[in-house]
Design a protein around this motif. Structure first.
Motif, short mmCIF file in Angstrom:
data_model
loop_
_atom_site.label_atom_id
_atom_site.label_comp_id
_atom_site.label_asym_id
_atom_site.label_seq_id
_atom_site.Cartn_x
_atom_site.Cartn_y
_atom_site.Cartn_z
N ALA A 248 0.84 -1.21 0.00
CA ALA A 248 0.00 0.00 0.00
C ALA A 248 0.87 1.25 0.00
O ALA A 248 0.61 2.21 -0.75
N GLU A 249 1.91 1.25 0.83
CA GLU A 249 2.81 2.40 0.88
C GLU A 249 3.57 2.54 -0.43
O GLU A 249 3.81 3.66 -0.91
N ALA A 250 3.95 1.40 -1.02
CA ALA A 250 4.67 1.43 -2.28
C ALA A 250 3.83 2.06 -3.39
O ALA A 250 4.35 2.80 -4.23
N ALA A 251 2.54 1.79 -3.37
CA ALA A 251 1.66 2.35 -4.39
C ALA A 251 1.63 3.88 -4.30
O ALA A 251 1.69 4.58 -5.32
N GLY A 252 1.54 4.40 -3.08
CA GLY A 252 1.54 5.85 -2.90
C GLY A 252 2.87 6.46 -3.30
O GLY A 252 2.92 7.52 -3.94
N THR A 253 3.96 5.81 -2.92
CA THR A 253 5.30 6.31 -3.27
C THR A 253 5.50 6.29 -4.77
O THR A 253 6.07 7.21 -5.36
N ALA A 254 5.02 5.22 -5.41
CA ALA A 254 5.15 5.12 -6.87
C ALA A 254 4.42 6.27 -7.56
O ALA A 254 4.92 6.84 -8.54
N HIS A 255 3.26 6.62 -7.04
CA HIS A 255 2.49 7.73 -7.61
C HIS A 255 3.23 9.05 -7.41
O HIS A 255 3.35 9.87 -8.33
N ASP A 256 3.76 9.26 -6.20
CA ASP A 256 4.43 10.53 -5.87
C ASP A 256 5.66 10.77 -6.74
O ASP A 256 5.94 11.92 -7.11
N PHE A 257 6.40 9.72 -7.04
CA PHE A 257 7.67 9.89 -7.76
C PHE A 257 7.58 9.53 -9.24
O PHE A 257 8.58 9.61 -9.95
N GLY A 258 6.42 9.15 -9.71
CA GLY A 258 6.29 8.77 -11.12
C GLY A 258 7.08 7.52 -11.45
O GLY A 258 7.74 7.42 -12.50
N VAL A 259 7.01 6.53 -10.57
CA VAL A 259 7.78 5.29 -10.72
C VAL A 259 7.32 4.54 -11.97
O VAL A 259 6.12 4.40 -12.22
N THR A 260 8.30 4.04 -12.72
CA THR A 260 8.00 3.25 -13.92
C THR A 260 8.41 1.78 -13.77
O THR A 260 7.93 0.94 -14.52
N VAL A 261 9.31 1.51 -12.82
CA VAL A 261 9.78 0.14 -12.58
C VAL A 261 9.83 -0.07 -11.08
O VAL A 261 10.30 0.80 -10.33
N THR A 262 9.36 -1.23 -10.62
CA THR A 262 9.37 -1.48 -9.18
C THR A 262 9.82 -2.90 -8.88
O THR A 262 9.61 -3.82 -9.69
N THR A 263 10.43 -3.08 -7.72
CA THR A 263 10.76 -4.42 -7.27
C THR A 263 9.50 -5.09 -6.74
O THR A 263 8.56 -4.42 -6.30
N LEU A 264 9.51 -6.41 -6.76
CA LEU A 264 8.37 -7.20 -6.30
C LEU A 264 8.64 -7.76 -4.91
O LEU A 264 9.80 -7.96 -4.53
N PRO A 265 7.59 -8.01 -4.11
CA PRO A 265 7.77 -8.39 -2.70
C PRO A 265 8.65 -9.60 -2.48
O PRO A 265 9.39 -9.67 -1.51
N HIS A 266 8.58 -10.59 -3.36
CA HIS A 266 9.32 -11.82 -3.15
C HIS A 266 10.42 -12.00 -4.20
O HIS A 266 10.72 -13.12 -4.62
N GLY A 267 11.03 -10.90 -4.60
CA GLY A 267 12.06 -10.95 -5.62
C GLY A 267 11.47 -10.63 -6.98
O GLY A 267 10.26 -10.64 -7.19
N GLY A 268 12.34 -10.33 -7.91
CA GLY A 268 11.87 -9.97 -9.24
C GLY A 268 11.66 -8.47 -9.36
O GLY A 268 11.70 -7.71 -8.39
N ILE A 269 11.41 -8.03 -10.59
CA ILE A 269 11.26 -6.62 -10.88
C ILE A 269 10.32 -6.51 -12.08
O ILE A 269 10.30 -7.40 -12.94
N ALA A 270 9.49 -5.46 -12.10
CA ALA A 270 8.51 -5.36 -13.18
C ALA A 270 8.23 -3.91 -13.50
O ALA A 270 8.43 -3.01 -12.66
N ARG A 271 7.76 -3.68 -14.70
CA ARG A 271 7.34 -2.34 -15.10
C ARG A 271 5.94 -2.06 -14.57
O ARG A 271 5.09 -2.95 -14.52
N THR A 272 5.73 -0.82 -14.16
CA THR A 272 4.41 -0.40 -13.69
C THR A 272 3.65 0.35 -14.78
O THR A 272 2.44 0.55 -14.67
N THR A 273 4.39 0.82 -15.79
CA THR A 273 3.74 1.56 -16.89
C THR A 273 4.23 1.00 -18.22
O THR A 273 5.27 0.37 -18.30
#
Length: 273
Positions: A248-273
């Motif tokens: 939930a906090e990550a979603a808000g932070t992603a919005h605030d900073f215009g995040v395009t790529v994020t790490t996943l909770p159990h490893g891995g990485i993915a695009r958000t846009t």
């Protein structure tokens, strides 16, 4: 693990300014100075912002100071820190000085961390102010004789005093054979190994200079976090570091900073846009 596993490599010298070689610090920071004051790292846990030029300057000058103070090629250096910024500065400084960064997470058993430092014959430990008490216990239980701290503290060398020393040449590095990292579990990774891991991560998301990367992985003493941050810096991204952030906090932070790529909770990485 005997110290011969992280034995010294070649003994030539290179200019202070990194050249386009295959070694880890040159790949990560080779273009950093030219990117100027663009933000490279926003550390929400540490409460700091680092621009590319500042990151380049502090790493190369601190590495030069370690060499001037007697750091040897292949020497193991403990990294016992609590923020992504401190880990990035410490790891890149150690490897640029020709050393091997031993990743010691805050939550690890102190006996195990001290044992690893002793087996690797580490004589230097880099730590942050929030972990200073534990770092001093590691010193007492190992062969470490010098502590570098991010900030003034008794019986330590202030990291920021290192960057005020006159620059010296840095050692050449053979990326295929020179160790760069030792994980908390004792796994040794060469410069080439770390660069390979960076390439594997990049294959998942193909980072570009316009990307904003949210990093929520913990500092668990593994190779993936420094590899991801190193990759993002090498590509000219903005890294937003917030280890342990909830979804939930990550979603808000992603919005605030215009995040395009994020790490996943159990490893891995993915695009958000």
């Amino acid at each position: 693990m005997p110290r011969r596993m992280i034995a010294a490599y070649g003994r030539g010298m290179m200019p202070l300014t990194p050249s386009a070689t295959g070694a880890l610090p040159q790949q990560v920071l080779g273009a950093a100075r030219e990117r100027g004051d663009r933000p490279a790292l926003v550390d929400l846990g540490g409460g700091v912002v680092y621009g590319y030029r500042k990151l380049f300057t502090e790493v190369t000058r601190a590495a030069s100071a370690l060499v001037a103070r007697g750091a040897r090629p292949g020497q193991a250096v403990g990294v016992h820190v609590g923020t992504v910024t401190f880990q990035t500065l410490a790891v890149q400084t150690v490897v640029a000085a020709g050393g091997v960064a031993v990743l010691l997470p805050a939550g690890a058993e102190e006996d195990e961390s001290a044992r690893l430092l002793t087996e690797l014959d580490a004589r230097v430990l880099i730590t942050g102010p929030e972990l200073l008490d534990g770092a001093m216990r590691l010193v007492e239980a190992s062969r470490v004789r010098q502590v570098v701290a991010f900030g003034p503290a008794p019986d330590t060398v202030d990291f920021h005093h290192l960057i005020d020393m006159d620059p010296r040449p840095l050692p050449e590095i053979d990326p295929k054979t020179q160790p760069a990292l030792v994980t908390a579990r004792g796994r040794v990774s060469t410069h080439r190994d770390v660069l390979t891991r960076m390439a594997e991560i990049d294959a998942e998301v193909a980072l570009t200079e316009s990307d904003v990367v949210l990093v929520t992985w913990p500092l668990d003493g593994g190779c993936d976090l420094p590899a991801l941050v190193g990759l993002a810096v090498a590509k000219g991204c903005l890294v937003v570091a917030a280890p342990g952030l909830s979804q939930a906090e990550a979603a808000g932070t992603a919005h605030d900073f215009g995040v395009t790529v994020t790490t996943l909770p159990h490893g891995g990485i993915a695009r958000t846009t």
